[in-house]
Design a protein around this motif. Structure first.
Motif, PDB file in Angstrom:
ATOM      1  N   LEU A 105     -79.716  63.596  62.363  1.00 53.52           N
ATOM      2  CA  LEU A 105     -79.825  62.735  61.190  1.00 53.52           C
ATOM      3  C   LEU A 105     -81.284  62.342  61.002  1.00 53.52           C
ATOM      4  O   LEU A 105     -82.031  62.190  61.970  1.00 53.52           O
ATOM      5  N   VAL A 106     -81.698  62.144  59.756  1.00 48.42           N
ATOM      6  CA  VAL A 106     -83.067  61.740  59.439  1.00 48.42           C
ATOM      7  C   VAL A 106     -83.031  60.291  58.973  1.00 48.42           C
ATOM      8  O   VAL A 106     -82.303  59.950  58.031  1.00 48.42           O
ATOM      9  N   TYR A 107     -83.824  59.458  59.648  1.00 52.43           N
ATOM     10  CA  TYR A 107     -83.920  58.052  59.300  1.00 52.43           C
ATOM     11  C   TYR A 107     -85.356  57.727  58.885  1.00 52.43           C
ATOM     12  O   TYR A 107     -86.300  58.386  59.309  1.00 52.43           O
ATOM     13  N   VAL A 108     -85.504  56.658  58.134  1.00 54.70           N
ATOM     14  CA  VAL A 108     -86.820  56.109  57.801  1.00 54.70           C
ATOM     15  C   VAL A 108     -87.278  55.269  58.986  1.00 54.70           C
ATOM     16  O   VAL A 108     -86.488  54.553  59.596  1.00 54.70           O
ATOM     17  N   LEU A 109     -88.572  55.365  59.320  1.00 52.89           N
ATOM     18  CA  LEU A 109     -89.140  54.502  60.343  1.00 52.89           C
ATOM     19  C   LEU A 109     -89.752  53.286  59.656  1.00 52.89           C
ATOM     20  O   LEU A 109     -90.654  53.415  58.831  1.00 52.89           O
ATOM     21  N   GLU A 110     -89.229  52.107  59.989  1.00 54.15           N
ATOM     22  CA  GLU A 110     -89.762  50.854  59.472  1.00 54.15           C
ATOM     23  C   GLU A 110     -90.146  49.988  60.664  1.00 54.15           C
ATOM     24  O   GLU A 110     -89.307  49.670  61.493  1.00 54.15           O
ATOM     25  N   ASN A 111     -91.405  49.613  60.742  1.00 53.80           N
ATOM     26  CA  ASN A 111     -91.926  48.813  61.851  1.00 53.80           C
ATOM     27  C   ASN A 111     -91.616  49.456  63.203  1.00 53.80           C
ATOM     28  O   ASN A 111     -91.306  48.783  64.176  1.00 53.80           O
ATOM     29  N   GLY A 112     -91.676  50.784  63.258  1.00 54.05           N
ATOM     30  CA  GLY A 112     -91.449  51.503  64.496  1.00 54.05           C
ATOM     31  C   GLY A 112     -89.992  51.637  64.892  1.00 54.05           C
ATOM     32  O   GLY A 112     -89.680  52.170  65.944  1.00 54.05           O
ATOM     33  N   LYS A 113     -89.076  51.130  64.059  1.00 57.73           N
ATOM     34  CA  LYS A 113     -87.657  51.188  64.384  1.00 57.73           C
ATOM     35  C   LYS A 113     -86.901  51.978  63.335  1.00 57.73           C
ATOM     36  O   LYS A 113     -87.373  52.186  62.225  1.00 57.73           O
ATOM     37  N   ARG A 114     -85.708  52.402  63.690  1.00 55.46           N
ATOM     38  CA  ARG A 114     -84.849  53.168  62.814  1.00 55.46           C
ATOM     39  C   ARG A 114     -84.413  52.301  61.634  1.00 55.46           C
ATOM     40  O   ARG A 114     -83.914  51.204  61.794  1.00 55.46           O
ATOM     41  N   GLY A 115     -84.609  52.848  60.426  1.00 57.95           N
ATOM     42  CA  GLY A 115     -84.250  52.132  59.211  1.00 57.95           C
ATOM     43  C   GLY A 115     -83.153  52.840  58.448  1.00 57.95           C
ATOM     44  O   GLY A 115     -82.146  53.261  59.010  1.00 57.95           O
ATOM     45  N   GLU A 116     -83.382  53.037  57.171  1.00 56.20           N
ATOM     46  CA  GLU A 116     -82.405  53.635  56.258  1.00 56.20           C
ATOM     47  C   GLU A 116     -82.126  55.095  56.608  1.00 56.20           C
ATOM     48  O   GLU A 116     -83.026  55.856  56.915  1.00 56.20           O
TER      49      GLU A 116
END
Length: 136
Positions: A87-98
């Motif tokens: 799965l591909v997630y967005v990285l936000e503040n170094g953590k898994r996002g959307e």
């Protein structure tokens, strides 16, 4: 068929056989089959989108394009991943996002998002392991 029809049929087919290759040649002569990826990205950028970042890896190439509607993430997967449930997630503040979507095999993938992102995370949901973390 009468003799006149056979003659007309023969004449029409001879015309078709000579005209169609000429039309195909004229249609194809201006196409550029040697365009590189950079030229394609620049063409897209001139059409209202701007290429802001590119990431290259031995397995994955990622292009981030920002346009008026949001961000478009183009992923080129060069080699198959170990996991089929990537799965591909967005990285936000170094953590898994959307969650953006799933990578199922070698090929091109395109995802859209409105979220501000630092990079992408390729994650194996079954084994719960990070496969790759790419920062812009």
């Amino acid at each position: 068929m009468t003799a006149g029809q056979r003659k007309a049929h023969k004449f029409i087919w001879l015309c078709i056989v000579t005209v169609i290759p000429v039309i195909l040649f004229l249609a194809v002569k201006d196409l550029n089959f040697t365009a590189s990826n950079e030229n394609l990205l620049l063409d897209r950028a001139s059409n209202g989108a701007s290429v802001s970042k590119q990431i290259k890896n031995n397995m994955i190439n990622v292009d981030l394009m920002i346009n008026g509607n949001g961000k478009v993430i183009n992923i080129l997967l060069k080699k198959p991943l170990r996991s089929t449930s990537s799965l591909v997630y967005v990285l936000e503040n170094g953590k898994r996002g959307e969650l953006l979507g799933q990578l199922s095999g070698v090929g091109k993938y395109s995802f859209e998002t409105m979220v501000d992102l630092e990079g992408i995370l390729v994650y194996d949901a079954i084994k719960e392991v990070e496969i790759s973390k790419l920062f812009f």
